[in-house]
Design a protein around this motif. Structure first.
Motif, PDB file in Angstrom:
ATOM      1  N   THR B 108      45.504  17.877  -8.572  1.00 36.56           N
ATOM      2  CA  THR B 108      44.685  18.062  -7.337  1.00 36.56           C
ATOM      3  C   THR B 108      44.430  19.559  -7.244  1.00 36.56           C
ATOM      4  OG1 THR B 108      45.655  16.111  -6.486  1.00 36.56           O
ATOM      5  CG2 THR B 108      44.472  17.585  -5.047  1.00 36.56           C
ATOM      6  N   GLU B 109      45.541  20.432  -7.187  1.00 33.87           N
ATOM      7  CA  GLU B 109      45.271  21.661  -6.777  1.00 33.87           C
ATOM      8  C   GLU B 109      44.420  22.436  -7.674  1.00 33.87           C
ATOM      9  OE1 GLU B 109      49.196  24.047  -6.296  1.00 33.87           O
ATOM     10  OE2 GLU B 109      49.886  22.648  -4.824  1.00 33.87           O
ATOM     11  N   VAL B 110      44.685  22.241  -8.960  1.00 33.47           N
ATOM     12  CA  VAL B 110      43.864  23.075  -9.953  1.00 33.47           C
ATOM     13  C   VAL B 110      42.422  22.670  -9.886  1.00 33.47           C
ATOM     14  CG1 VAL B 110      43.454  23.013 -12.440  1.00 33.47           C
ATOM     15  CG2 VAL B 110      45.788  23.005 -11.725  1.00 33.47           C
ATOM     16  N   ALA B 112      41.127  21.764  -6.809  1.00 33.03           N
ATOM     17  CA  ALA B 112      40.727  22.248  -5.706  1.00 33.03           C
ATOM     18  C   ALA B 112      40.669  23.833  -5.877  1.00 33.03           C
ATOM     19  CB  ALA B 112      41.936  22.239  -4.534  1.00 33.03           C
ATOM     20  N   ALA B 113      41.171  24.347  -6.754  1.00 35.36           N
ATOM     21  CA  ALA B 113      40.894  26.078  -6.686  1.00 35.36           C
ATOM     22  C   ALA B 113      39.631  26.382  -7.310  1.00 35.36           C
ATOM     23  CB  ALA B 113      42.114  26.444  -7.762  1.00 35.36           C
ATOM     24  N   GLN B 114      39.051  25.313  -8.062  1.00 39.14           N
ATOM     25  CA  GLN B 114      37.692  25.406  -8.546  1.00 39.14           C
ATOM     26  C   GLN B 114      36.385  25.255  -7.363  1.00 39.14           C
ATOM     27  OE1 GLN B 114      37.100  26.786 -11.583  1.00 39.14           O
ATOM     28  NE2 GLN B 114      39.367  26.732 -11.767  1.00 39.14           N
ATOM     29  N   ARG B 115      36.914  24.764  -6.326  1.00 34.35           N
ATOM     30  CA  ARG B 115      35.958  24.592  -5.126  1.00 34.35           C
ATOM     31  C   ARG B 115      34.785  23.725  -5.768  1.00 34.35           C
ATOM     32  NH1 ARG B 115      37.825  26.704  -0.193  1.00 34.35           N
ATOM     33  NH2 ARG B 115      36.546  24.934   0.676  1.00 34.35           N
ATOM     34  N   MET B 141      39.539  17.600  -0.127  1.00 35.84           N
ATOM     35  CA  MET B 141      38.881  18.532  -0.645  1.00 35.84           C
ATOM     36  C   MET B 141      37.478  18.656  -0.242  1.00 35.84           C
ATOM     37  SD  MET B 141      40.168  19.048  -4.505  1.00 35.84           S
ATOM     38  CE  MET B 141      40.770  17.286  -5.074  1.00 35.84           C
TER      39      MET B 141
END
Lengths: 354, 340
Positions: B108-110, B112-115, B141
């Motif tokens: 998930t975080e990875v 999310a970091a790309q928006r 997100m």
């Protein structure tokens, strides 16, 4: 975590109880902040602190990517891991007291297996009557049904004896595990199989602010009720006759406490899946630190459980980053060394604990 | 232009409101038909008011479909790039340029970091592998997600009824059309589907004679253990059917079904199709085929006696992708080669 445990037993002997509780409490707070700084995506610690400070002081939404990751994805998950750990540990402590058996935990009474059956049925039939709440509710219903069956079959003329509880619980635990495996083997969809396996091993991904309030409220309330009853739990541990001599209706206490444990376990398992080992080991860690008096050990159990699962989840998230491990793997990997370290350090290996 | 105008009218008439004039400024490419609505694998509507600009593909399969629609440039990152290894030029080179955010399915975080504004997966559901985004994470997100649906991945299981056998490549075509709609490249998507379908029909046209019984294996069978095979709910089963074969175990349906070696001997396969590259198999490709040929458990089968053992990479046959048709052509050739 290991370093923490290294120090604790030595300190615990010298440090008075309130100080120990305070140290652990501060440790938990610091851990929450540290854990929020760790994850698959590197966010500078200054930025993490900034976001937490901003949000905790009532700051509003921000469009920043770091805010999304830290505040909306990572922080709720860290909090949920602490809440779930605390809940499972307390549930374990109570079950161990109620059935007067050191290897007892919610698994032993068939609770977790019952929850699995509920969840697996939902995952395989794809039923979604209640939307996103279907899975947690089914898990909770499964746990409640399991406890209902076990209580009904273990009680005799209103009396609830520990040995019968354990035997019936273990037997039904196996039956429920069998049902789960059967459903798993029959499932045709490999996607559902993957979800089921992950669910059985437990995991906290998917945590969000929306999933947090109910478990937090239940764990908080149940812990408060248990602290009020801690004296009676102490008497219960002494056994049937001693309890009766102290004016305690043992069977009624067991009913009451087990209902509380069902609520606790059902709620936690519903959001986290079947996370084993926490309920078994953490209460023993607490007893080694402060003794078996439930008035003293229950608060320690809460904090230790929260600390333990929090760091287990950090390890699950970061060890094989950017992928993730099932948390059940980590609780065992971290838990066993932890437990042995404390047991050796305290020299309690031979001593009886309830 | 005329067509766009019609689409615009069609889209706007039911709303009986908002004119066509305001949208094109924001997203000129396909704004005339916005918002578009597609169904996700559970049958729920997903609405796109704009053409997605930043896409994260959780796995390489979804990226392969994107590439064939000329949308590689929209992908800001991908996970699980393993399927790229079997792709062909020019797509292989094109896909190699996509930033790889993780070897496995992304967490998930990875993502999310790309928006991103759209997350795609070639697997039939979100949230399968540990830590990968579930529907709830996508909601957190505030990003839309689309999966390449497989019967049994969600939809077909809804009533608890057993999923029917998969006998066509509709999952791959459906995903292509869906992405075409979402990105406003319906024409290109339909052209691609037509091409793939034409190749599929060319294979069907060449098939003649009896349908050989084929055993699908995913690893070299070990004595005393059940044999892993692909059941009737899989794309591999669809490919085998389309290639003019019949599965020896059409009566099991899951992706990694266990069948008994005794049953294999009794049903006697006339060909063995080794689906290679599964992570649990120790050897791959040619080497695995040789092992299967030498395996004493299978030595008595017609397939081994006649040397009819061949392999395909799982990256071509496991999940919906345009490469499924490549696998089909290769399989048909292998299956009907030198029918002596």
């Amino acid at each position: 975590m290991t370093a923490l445990v290294h120090k604790l037993p030595l300190r615990a002997a010298a440090v008075p109880y309130p100080a120990l509780l305070a140290v652990l409490g501060v440790g938990l707070t610091v851990s929450v902040v540290l854990a929020t700084g760790l994850g698959a995506v590197a966010v500078p610690s200054g930025e993490v602190a900034g976001i937490l400070a901003h949000r905790l002081t009532g700051g509003g939404d921000s469009a920043a990517t770091a805010d999304l990751i830290v505040w909306r994805i990572r922080f709720p998950r860290v909090l949920l891991s602490a809440v779930a750990g605390a809940g499972l540990a307390v549930a374990g402590a109570v079950v161990q007291g109620v059935v007067r058996n050191p290897v007892a935990d919610p698994y032993l009474l068939g609770l977790s297996h019952g929850a699995s059956v509920g969840a697996v049925l939902v995952l395989t039939t794809g039923a979604s009557v209640l939307g996103a709440l279907t899975l947690p509710l089914a898990a909770f219903a499964g746990a409640s049904a399991a406890m209902g069956i076990v209580l009904a079959l273990a009680s005799r003329q209103g009396r609830l004896l520990p040995v019968r509880l354990i035997l019936v619980g273990v037997a039904f635990g196996h039956l429920f595990a069998g049902i789960t495996s059967y459903v798993l083997a029959l499932t045709e969809s490999s996607a559902a199989q993957q979800q089921i396996i992950f669910w059985l091993l437990g995991g906290l991904s998917g945590a969000s602010w929306a999933t947090l309030p109910i478990p937090a409220a239940v764990v908080g309330a149940a812990t408060a009720l248990l602290l009020v009853r801690a004296r009676r739990l102490n008497a219960l541990v002494l056994g049937e006759e001693a309890g009766a001599a102290l004016g305690l209706n043992a069977s009624r206490q067991r009913w009451y406490l087990l209902l509380l444990v069902t609520l606790l376990t059902g709620t936690v398992v519903a959001v986290s899946g079947g996370i084993g080992f926490v309920g078994l080991i953490v209460p023993h860690l607490a007893r080694m630190l402060v003794g078996a008096d439930h008035r003293r050990m229950l608060p320690i159990t809460v904090v230790l459980g929260a600390l333990f699962l929090l760091w287990a989840d950090v390890a699950a998230r970061t060890l094989v980053s950017p992928t993730e491990l099932p948390i059940g793997v980590l609780t065992a990997f971290l838990g066993v060394p932890c437990f042995l370290l404390v047991m050796r350090a305290r020299g309690l290996a031979g001593q009886e604990t309830p | 232009m005329m067509r766009r105008l019609v689409l615009c009218l069609v889209a706007v008439l039911p709303l009986a409101a908002a004119g066509c004039g305001d949208a094109p400024a924001a997203a000129p490419v396909a704004a005339t038909s916005r918002p578009v609505v597609v169904e996700d694998c559970a049958g729920k509507d997903v609405t796109f008011t704009q053409v997605p600009a930043k896409v994260v593909t959780l796995d390489g399969y979804a990226a392969q479909t994107m590439a064939r629609l000329g949308l590689t440039g929209k992908i800001v990152g991908t996970g699980y790039p393993a399927p790229f290894t079997v792709d062909a030029s020019p797509y292989k080179e094109e896909l190699a340029k996509i930033p790889v955010l993780g070897k496995g399915v992304l967490v998930t975080e990875v993502v999310a970091a790309q928006r991103p504004d759209l997350v795609l997966t070639g697997f039939s559901v979100f949230g399968g592998p540990p830590g990968s985004p579930k529907e709830a994470d996508l909601a957190t997100m505030n990003v839309k997600g689309l999966a390449a649906c497989l019967p049994g991945g969600g939809r077909a299981m809804r009533d608890g009824a057993p999923s029917p056998a998969l006998t066509d490549l509709e999952p791959a075509y459906d995903f292509i059309r869906k992405l075409g709609t979402v990105f406003g490249v319906q024409d290109r998507a339909q052209k691609l589907v037509n091409e793939l379908r034409a190749r599929q029909e060319a294979v069907a046209a060449k098939i003649q004679g009896a349908k050989p019984r084929v055993l699908m294996v995913q690893d070299n069978p070990v004595a005393g253990q059940p044999i892993k095979t692909s059941g009737s709910g899989t794309l591999a089963h669809a490919l085998l059917t389309l290639a003019g074969g019949q599965s020896l175990f059409a009566d099991v349906s899951s992706m990694h079904a266990d069948v008994s070696p005794e049953q294999v001997v009794e049903r006697d396969p006339q060909a063995i199709w080794v689906i290679s590259d599964y992570p649990f198999a120790k050897t791959k490709g040619r080497e695995l085929v040789d092992e299967v040929k030498r395996n004493p458990l299978l030595a008595g089968t017609t397939a081994v006696k006649q040397g009819k053992v061949f392999s395909t990479s799982q990256y071509l046959v496991s999940f919906p992708s345009p490469l499924n048709v490549d696998a089909l052509e290769q399989l048909a050739a292998d299956l009907h080669a030198g029918s002596s």
